[in-house]
Design an enzyme around this catalytic site. Structure first.
Site, PDB file in Angstrom:
ATOM      1  N   ASP A   1       0.853  -1.209   0.000  1.00  0.00           N
ATOM      2  CA  ASP A   1       0.000   0.000   0.000  1.00  0.00           C
ATOM      3  C   ASP A   1       0.886   1.256   0.000  1.00  0.00           C
ATOM      4  OD1 ASP A   1      -0.830   0.592   3.509  1.00  0.00           O
ATOM      5  OD2 ASP A   1       0.934  -0.389   2.633  1.00  0.00           O
TER       6      ASP A   1
ATOM      7  N   ASP B   1       6.717   1.183   1.852  1.00  0.00           N
ATOM      8  CA  ASP B   1       6.428   0.141   0.846  1.00  0.00           C
ATOM      9  C   ASP B   1       7.246   0.390  -0.417  1.00  0.00           C
ATOM     10  OD1 ASP B   1       3.789   0.994   2.337  1.00  0.00           O
ATOM     11  OD2 ASP B   1       3.432  -1.093   1.755  1.00  0.00           O
TER      12      ASP B   1
ATOM     13  N   ASN C   1      -2.507   2.848   3.366  1.00  0.00           N
ATOM     14  CA  ASN C   1      -1.959   4.173   3.701  1.00  0.00           C
ATOM     15  C   ASN C   1      -2.764   5.288   3.030  1.00  0.00           C
ATOM     16  OD1 ASN C   1       0.247   3.468   5.362  1.00  0.00           O
ATOM     17  ND2 ASN C   1       1.373   2.784   3.554  1.00  0.00           N
TER      18      ASN C   1
ATOM     19  N   THR D   1       2.894  -6.014   2.751  1.00  0.00           N
ATOM     20  CA  THR D   1       3.365  -4.922   3.619  1.00  0.00           C
ATOM     21  C   THR D   1       2.286  -3.873   3.856  1.00  0.00           C
ATOM     22  OG1 THR D   1       4.244  -3.674   1.735  1.00  0.00           O
ATOM     23  CG2 THR D   1       5.748  -5.224   2.823  1.00  0.00           C
TER      24      THR D   1
ATOM     25  N   PHE E   1      -1.010  -0.422  12.440  1.00  0.00           N
ATOM     26  CA  PHE E   1      -1.895   0.050  11.363  1.00  0.00           C
ATOM     27  C   PHE E   1      -2.363  -1.071  10.429  1.00  0.00           C
ATOM     28  CE2 PHE E   1      -3.691   3.108   8.529  1.00  0.00           C
ATOM     29  CZ  PHE E   1      -3.426   2.658   7.244  1.00  0.00           C
ATOM     30  N   ASN E   2      -1.442  -1.857   9.865  1.00  0.00           N
ATOM     31  CA  ASN E   2      -1.838  -2.844   8.855  1.00  0.00           C
ATOM     32  C   ASN E   2      -2.869  -3.830   9.401  1.00  0.00           C
ATOM     33  OD1 ASN E   2      -0.154  -1.794   6.892  1.00  0.00           O
ATOM     34  ND2 ASN E   2       1.540  -3.175   7.367  1.00  0.00           N
TER      35      ASN E   2
ATOM     36  N   HIS F   1       9.703   0.457   8.265  1.00  0.00           N
ATOM     37  CA  HIS F   1       8.944  -0.773   8.530  1.00  0.00           C
ATOM     38  C   HIS F   1       9.064  -1.816   7.412  1.00  0.00           C
ATOM     39  CE1 HIS F   1       6.831   1.479  11.716  1.00  0.00           C
ATOM     40  NE2 HIS F   1       6.543   2.405  10.823  1.00  0.00           N
ATOM     41  N   ASP F   2       8.507  -1.512   6.245  1.00  0.00           N
ATOM     42  CA  ASP F   2       8.280  -2.543   5.231  1.00  0.00           C
ATOM     43  C   ASP F   2       9.543  -3.174   4.662  1.00  0.00           C
ATOM     44  OD1 ASP F   2       5.379  -0.726   4.021  1.00  0.00           O
ATOM     45  OD2 ASP F   2       5.556  -2.226   5.602  1.00  0.00           O
TER      46      ASP F   2
HETATM   47  O1  RIB Z   1       2.420   0.341  10.800  1.00  0.00           O
HETATM   48  C1  RIB Z   1       3.336   0.458   9.728  1.00  0.00           C
HETATM   49  C2  RIB Z   1       2.735  -0.095   8.478  1.00  0.00           C
HETATM   50  O2  RIB Z   1       1.573   0.655   8.145  1.00  0.00           O
HETATM   51  C3  RIB Z   1       3.665   0.025   7.257  1.00  0.00           C
HETATM   52  O3  RIB Z   1       3.397  -1.018   6.369  1.00  0.00           O
HETATM   53  C4  RIB Z   1       3.250   1.329   6.646  1.00  0.00           C
HETATM   54  O4  RIB Z   1       3.492   1.390   5.238  1.00  0.00           O
HETATM   55  C5  RIB Z   1       1.771   1.306   6.892  1.00  0.00           C
HETATM   56  O5  RIB Z   1       1.178   0.525   5.857  1.00  0.00           O
HETATM   57 CA    CA Z   2       2.798  -0.533   4.080  1.00  0.00          CA
END
Ligand code: RIB
Ligand code: CA
Length: 315
Positions: free
Chosen positions: A11, A16, A41, A127, A169-170, A243-244
């Protein structure tokens, strides 16, 4: 052993996007069968556009980008423009991609590709919210036999939540999809906030990337310049957690990471803790381990890898 066949579901989102650049820099190790996009996102119309733009940056006209689900399985869509900006990849110029969008739905691409594959031969690398992956499993559960492993970014244990006090979040965006994936029975490698918050894009690290001066490096540095502002203020870090790219970095150099096999269950009922990942790190429930929970990383080694691979793009 040839290159590992992977499908990246994402996303974009600056992190990403950098994960895509890292994956596309490494054709000897990773054969990207397709890039599928999902709402997260930012809305799907932007995540699919952004993935196509990153293929342009990487000069990879051979890549195939698919649009998937525009909303979670049950809950309404939650987006993160406050983190990623209105385009989703603020920090670089966002125009109209040269890269076309494939007409097939991402879920159909995932199902068709897996059905045509050998057993345990394709790795899924999600991701973003897990909507596309879960919908593919629901549409045709027989695809699971073709999945070698799922290496995903999502969840949190000791770090707590980043979009609610208890959820990452994801997983929060689509907890029902996450439940399908965590219960699917295939090998899961899970990069939660506990490990991603150890790879902070400090000014020095961003400068190392910018100094590479090729289009991918300049795009990466530009995106990080924007991406860093939100989490630096929120957490007091000197930069944002990347993160990703922990997912592809693990595929390329697993020795940089430490993981622990344990049971992870997703909360899908409580309004207060919706999307929480209950990580039974110490095995106190007796529930069968269903994931490798990655909890530590050599951050300097991670950035050495990122700089070396992004440096492979031509100027
Ligand atoms: O919490 C971080 C995640 O949420 C990452 O994948 C970022 O791109 C968002 O999608
Ligand atoms: Ca992401």
């Amino acid at each position: 052993m040839g290159a590992e066949k992977i499908i990246i579901d994402c996303d974009p989102g600056q992190d990403d996007a950098i994960n895509l650049l890292l994956a596309m820099s490494s054709p000897a190790e990773l054969e990207i069968l397709g890039i599928t996009t999902v709402a997260g996102n930012v809305p799907l119309e932007f995540t699919q556009r952004n993935a196509r733009l990153i293929c342009d940056v990487a000069d990879r006209g051979d890549m195939r980008v698919y649009a998937g689900c525009p909303r979670p399985m049950v809950r309404p869509l939650l987006t993160a423009e406050k983190v990623h900006g209105g385009t989703g990849i603020d920090g670089i110029e966002v125009g109209t991609p040269k890269q076309p969008l494939q007409q097939r739905h991402a879920v159909d691409f995932i199902v068709d590709t897996l059905l045509a594959a050998d057993d345990a031969s394709i790795t899924l690398v999600p991701t973003g919210p897990l909507t596309n992956i879960a919908m593919a499993i629901v549409k045709d559960p027989s695809i699971l036999a073709k999945v070698r492993r799922i290496v995903l970014m999502g969840g949190a244990m000791r770090e707590g939540g980043n979009f609610s006090p208890s959820a990452e979040f994801n997983i929060l965006v689509d907890p029902h999809a996450a439940q399908v994936v965590f219960e699917c029975g295939r090998p899961l490698v899970v990069m939660g906030l506990d490990v991603t918050h150890q790879v902070i894009a400090t000014r020095e690290r961003v400068a190392r990337i910018a100094a590479l001066a090729n289009p991918a490096a300049l795009a990466t540095a530009g995106m990080l310049g924007f991406f860093n502002r939100h989490d630096s203020k929120k957490y007091g870090y000197e930069g944002a957690p990347l993160h990703d790219p922990c997912t592809v970095a693990w595929l390329l150099c697993p020795e940089l990471f430490d993981g622990h096999d344990c049971n992870v269950v997703v909360e899908t009922a409580s309004p207060l803790t919706m999307g929480h990942t209950a990580v039974d790190f110490w095995g106190v429930t007796g529930r069968r381990p269903n994931a490798t929970w990655v909890h530590a990383v050599d951050a300097d080694g991670f950035y050495d890898l990122l700089v070396e691979r992004i440096g492979r793009y031509s100027t």
